[in-house]
Scaffold this active site. Structure first.
Site, PDB file in Angstrom:
ATOM      1  N   SER A 128     -41.187  38.800  53.134  1.00 36.74           N
ATOM      2  CA  SER A 128     -42.467  38.909  53.801  1.00 36.74           C
ATOM      3  C   SER A 128     -42.103  39.378  55.010  1.00 36.74           C
ATOM      4  CB  SER A 128     -42.954  37.247  53.427  1.00 36.74           C
ATOM      5  OG  SER A 128     -45.088  37.252  53.907  1.00 36.74           O
ATOM      6  N   ASP A 174     -48.325  39.147  42.716  1.00 28.18           N
ATOM      7  CA  ASP A 174     -48.205  38.286  44.680  1.00 28.18           C
ATOM      8  C   ASP A 174     -49.650  39.168  45.128  1.00 28.18           C
ATOM      9  OD1 ASP A 174     -48.053  37.840  47.745  1.00 28.18           O
ATOM     10  OD2 ASP A 174     -46.643  39.438  47.584  1.00 28.18           O
ATOM     11  N   HIS A 188     -45.577  35.843  45.496  1.00 29.56           N
ATOM     12  CA  HIS A 188     -44.710  35.777  46.844  1.00 29.56           C
ATOM     13  C   HIS A 188     -43.677  35.515  47.081  1.00 29.56           C
ATOM     14  CE1 HIS A 188     -45.103  38.008  50.720  1.00 29.56           C
ATOM     15  NE2 HIS A 188     -45.103  36.391  51.534  1.00 29.56           N
TER      16      HIS A 188
END
Length: 260
Positions: A98, A213, A241
């Protein structure tokens, strides 16, 4: 073992160094607003297979110091470079999830991939991060009701079912950050772009991304794959995610195969 590395006058980062005698080194950069403990299910497995696993809490998060400034990609990449220098790391695999993926990309660009032999981008917040609308909503909640914001993050993070105890644990990881650093990274994710950095990545790159996601759309992984030379994209069909947890066996096996 855990220890602190000074990256700036008055600022120390917490480093978790598991199996320092391992034959191959993997450096893990966590996502916002978490810390290196998000990789527990990698640290449970990979060190026992002979890998040295290093988890770094960025400034403002986890057990690291929480200064009022320094929450842009350049400074965060500089912090990583300092840790690399102090620990004398070389020929390591850099794994960024991320926002950690965005920091990894800036590190590769800013320092010509210093010390990195291979790069792994997991649901990376790149080449853009949050939309203005998403960022502003998160920012408002962070400054007014941060626990609610973190609960919203937890609720939207995973595609697969998570238990209430796991949800509670994950929720608390995010609250270990400072409020001001949590907010500052939201602004960075809203305002900073990484398009110019991508062409400077020359090492072999593995891109993994959950097709479900809701935080960073899968289309962004496809864009990274198009713009990073020598990259391969592996979709995770049962993940949102968090493929490092949702499909952890596949994630860990893929890491091993990629690193060799």
């Amino acid at each position: 073992m855990g220890y602190y590395v000074t990256v700036e006058l008055g600022v120390k980062l917490y480093v978790e160094d598991i199996n320092p005698e391992g034959s191959k080194t993997i450096v893990f950069l966590h996502g916002w607003p978490l810390n290196n403990k998000q990789f527990e299910y990698q640290f449970d497995v990979l060190p026992a297979m002979g890998y040295r696993c290093i988890g770094i809490d960025w400034r403002g998060f986890g057990k690291s110091d929480k200064p009022m400034s320094g929450y842009n990609y350049n400074r965060l990449a500089d912090d990583i470079r300092t840790v690399v220098d102090v620990l004398q790391l070389d020929n390591f695999t850099l794994v960024g999830h991320s926002t950690g993926g965005a920091i990894a990309i800036r590190y590769m660009s800013r320092y010509n991939g210093y010390g990195v032999s291979k790069l792994v981008l997991a649901d990376a917040a790149a080449p853009i991060g949050f939309t203005k609308e998403t960022a502003n909503n998160f920012l408002k909640e962070t400054l007014n009701d941060r626990p609610k914001m973190m609960q919203d993050v937890t609720d939207g993070f995973f595609f697969q079912y998570i238990t209430k105890p796991f949800s509670d644990w994950f929720f608390l990881l995010g609250l270990q950050a400072a409020g001001w650093s949590t907010a500052a990274i939201i602004i960075t994710l809203r305002d900073e772009k990484l398009y110019a950095d991508l062409q400077k990545i020359l090492v072999s790159t593995l891109i993994v991304h959950g097709v479900h996601d809701k935080v960073i759309p899968f289309a962004q992984a496809q864009e990274l794959n198009q713009k990073i030379k020598n990259s391969q994209l592996v979709p995770f069909h049962y993940s949102g995610h968090g493929p490092f947890w949702e499909e952890r066996d596949k994630f860990n096996q893929l890491l091993r195969q990629f690193i060799g």
